[in-house]
Design a protein around this motif. Structure first.
Motif, PDB file in Angstrom:
ATOM      1  N   ALA A  88     -14.766  53.846 -43.633  1.00  0.00           N
ATOM      2  CA  ALA A  88     -14.417  54.148 -42.244  1.00  0.00           C
ATOM      3  C   ALA A  88     -14.893  52.986 -41.399  1.00  0.00           C
ATOM      4  O   ALA A  88     -15.969  52.427 -41.630  1.00  0.00           O
ATOM      5  N   PHE A 111     -10.139  54.194 -43.180  1.00  0.00           N
ATOM      6  CA  PHE A 111     -10.021  55.184 -42.108  1.00  0.00           C
ATOM      7  C   PHE A 111     -10.468  54.543 -40.797  1.00  0.00           C
ATOM      8  O   PHE A 111     -11.557  53.967 -40.708  1.00  0.00           O
ATOM      9  N   ARG A 132      -5.432  54.894 -42.612  1.00  0.00           N
ATOM     10  CA  ARG A 132      -5.341  56.273 -42.134  1.00  0.00           C
ATOM     11  C   ARG A 132      -6.118  56.401 -40.826  1.00  0.00           C
ATOM     12  O   ARG A 132      -7.298  56.041 -40.759  1.00  0.00           O
ATOM     13  N   ALA A 134      -7.891  58.636 -37.952  1.00  0.00           N
ATOM     14  CA  ALA A 134      -8.542  59.951 -37.919  1.00  0.00           C
ATOM     15  C   ALA A 134      -9.524  60.023 -36.752  1.00  0.00           C
ATOM     16  O   ALA A 134     -10.530  59.305 -36.735  1.00  0.00           O
ATOM     17  N   ALA A 141     -13.750  59.294 -37.972  1.00  0.00           N
ATOM     18  CA  ALA A 141     -13.121  58.567 -39.077  1.00  0.00           C
ATOM     19  C   ALA A 141     -14.029  58.578 -40.303  1.00  0.00           C
ATOM     20  O   ALA A 141     -13.563  58.706 -41.443  1.00  0.00           O
ATOM     21  N   CYS A 145     -13.289  59.932 -44.095  1.00  0.00           N
ATOM     22  CA  CYS A 145     -13.489  59.029 -45.225  1.00  0.00           C
ATOM     23  C   CYS A 145     -14.357  59.679 -46.297  1.00  0.00           C
ATOM     24  O   CYS A 145     -14.057  59.587 -47.498  1.00  0.00           O
TER      25      CYS A 145
END
Length: 328
Positions: A88, A111, A132, A134, A141, A145
């Motif tokens: 992350a 992330f 990704r 988030a 995030a 992760c």
């Protein structure tokens, strides 16, 4: 998690040797000549300023050092899974992780908060990462992760809170010291504390003081020093995409408590001003996070005032930024 040692930094230097770009250290003037204003005592009695141009590093930030050290150490230990690595990040650590993973031939899943700069997302995709988004902040995030790592078997890295990551960052100070053996002070921006912990650990070994600089409203280290332990803080700064950790690492707090370390805060307006000065006076394009370190010296009311003749090196740690706001 244990505290960082100088032996960790030396081991990291072995692992990253020949794999990262050696830092360029450039003279940047004396005292008040640095940004064309009264940012110091100036003239013959001023301090000597140098810039560590670490934004020239692979992926545009110092983070490449920690990512390389982290993955290489796991490769050597036989603990780098086929499922690859996940992390992350506000963007820069993710870029470094994806770059290092590609060199190791394993996948990287990164992330990011939904607020991550587009330029960093695009570069991640260019490194072949699975990106990704988030949540709104790094902490959200990170939670996504961690869930992914548990489900997939991917190796979980961390943007800053891991000895291997911080030790890799500390190799920067080793190179700075080689180039400036008479250095008195190194000035470094602080987010979660990985760069700071690594640099401060190596700096202490060489008798160099460290100034840790945070935005006023991203003050995880300052708050931890005040509370006596890492605590959550609110995050609201122009430099939050790189320095927006909600909580500093325990290793960073430990490093900050050692002799020869000073923690200071700078307002966003001075960060913006320092970033523009780097462009106007030196034609250097850096992130607000990198300019945060310089702002400690060049603020209208400097929060760190070097002594006459002091040799100071400011780490310009990254340049993953959109430069269009610098072009008038």
């Amino acid at each position: 998690m244990r505290n960082l040692t100088y032996d960790d930094v030396k081991s990291a230097a072995r692992r990253v040797a020949g794999q990262v770009r050696p830092v360029t250290v450039a003279p940047a003037g004396t005292g008040g000549t640095v940004t064309g204003d009264a940012a110091g005592t100036g003239g013959a009695d001023g301090y000597e300023l140098f810039f560590a141009l670490e934004f020239l590093q692979h992926t545009g930030t110092f983070k490449a050092r920690g990512a390389r050290n982290f993955l290489q150490a796991h490769r050597e230990a036989g603990t780098l899974p086929a499922a690859g690595v996940t992390i992350a990040s506000g963007g820069n650590a993710g870029l470094a992780c994806a770059w290092a993973a590609r060199r190791q031939g394993v996948p990287a899943t990164v992330f990011l908060p939904e607020s991550a700069p587009k330029v960093k997302v695009e570069r991640l995709l260019g490194y072949g990462a699975d990106v990704r988004l988030a949540g709104r902040e790094y902490a959200e995030a990170l939670a996504a992760c961690e869930e992914f790592a548990a489900e997939s078997g991917a190796l979980a890295s961390h943007a800053y809170d891991h000895p291997l990551v911080a030790a890799g960052a500390g190799t920067l100070m080793e190179e700075i010291h080689e180039r400036l053996p008479c250095l008195d002070t190194v000035v470094v921006s602080v987010g979660g504390g990985g760069l700071f912990a690594g640099v401060a650990t190596a700096a202490r070994q060489h008798g160099v003081r460290t100034v840790a600089v945070e935005p006023e409203h991203c003050r995880a280290l300052d708050a931890a020093l005040e509370a006596g332990r890492p605590v959550d803080v609110t995050v609201d700064s122009v430099a939050a995409d790189a320095l927006g950790a909600r909580r500093v690492s325990a290793a960073a707090l430990h490093a900050a408590r050692q002799e020869g370390v000073r923690s200071v805060l700078v307002p966003d307006a001075e960060i913006v001003r320092a970033r523009r000065a780097l462009w106007d006076e030196h034609r250097l394009v850096v992130e607000h996070a990198a300019a945060t370190a310089l702002a400690a010296l060049t603020a209208t009311t400097p929060v760190y005032r070097p002594a006459p003749g002091e040799k100071v090196c400011v780490v310009l740690c990254g340049a993953n930024t959109d430069p269009t706001d610098l072009i008038r």
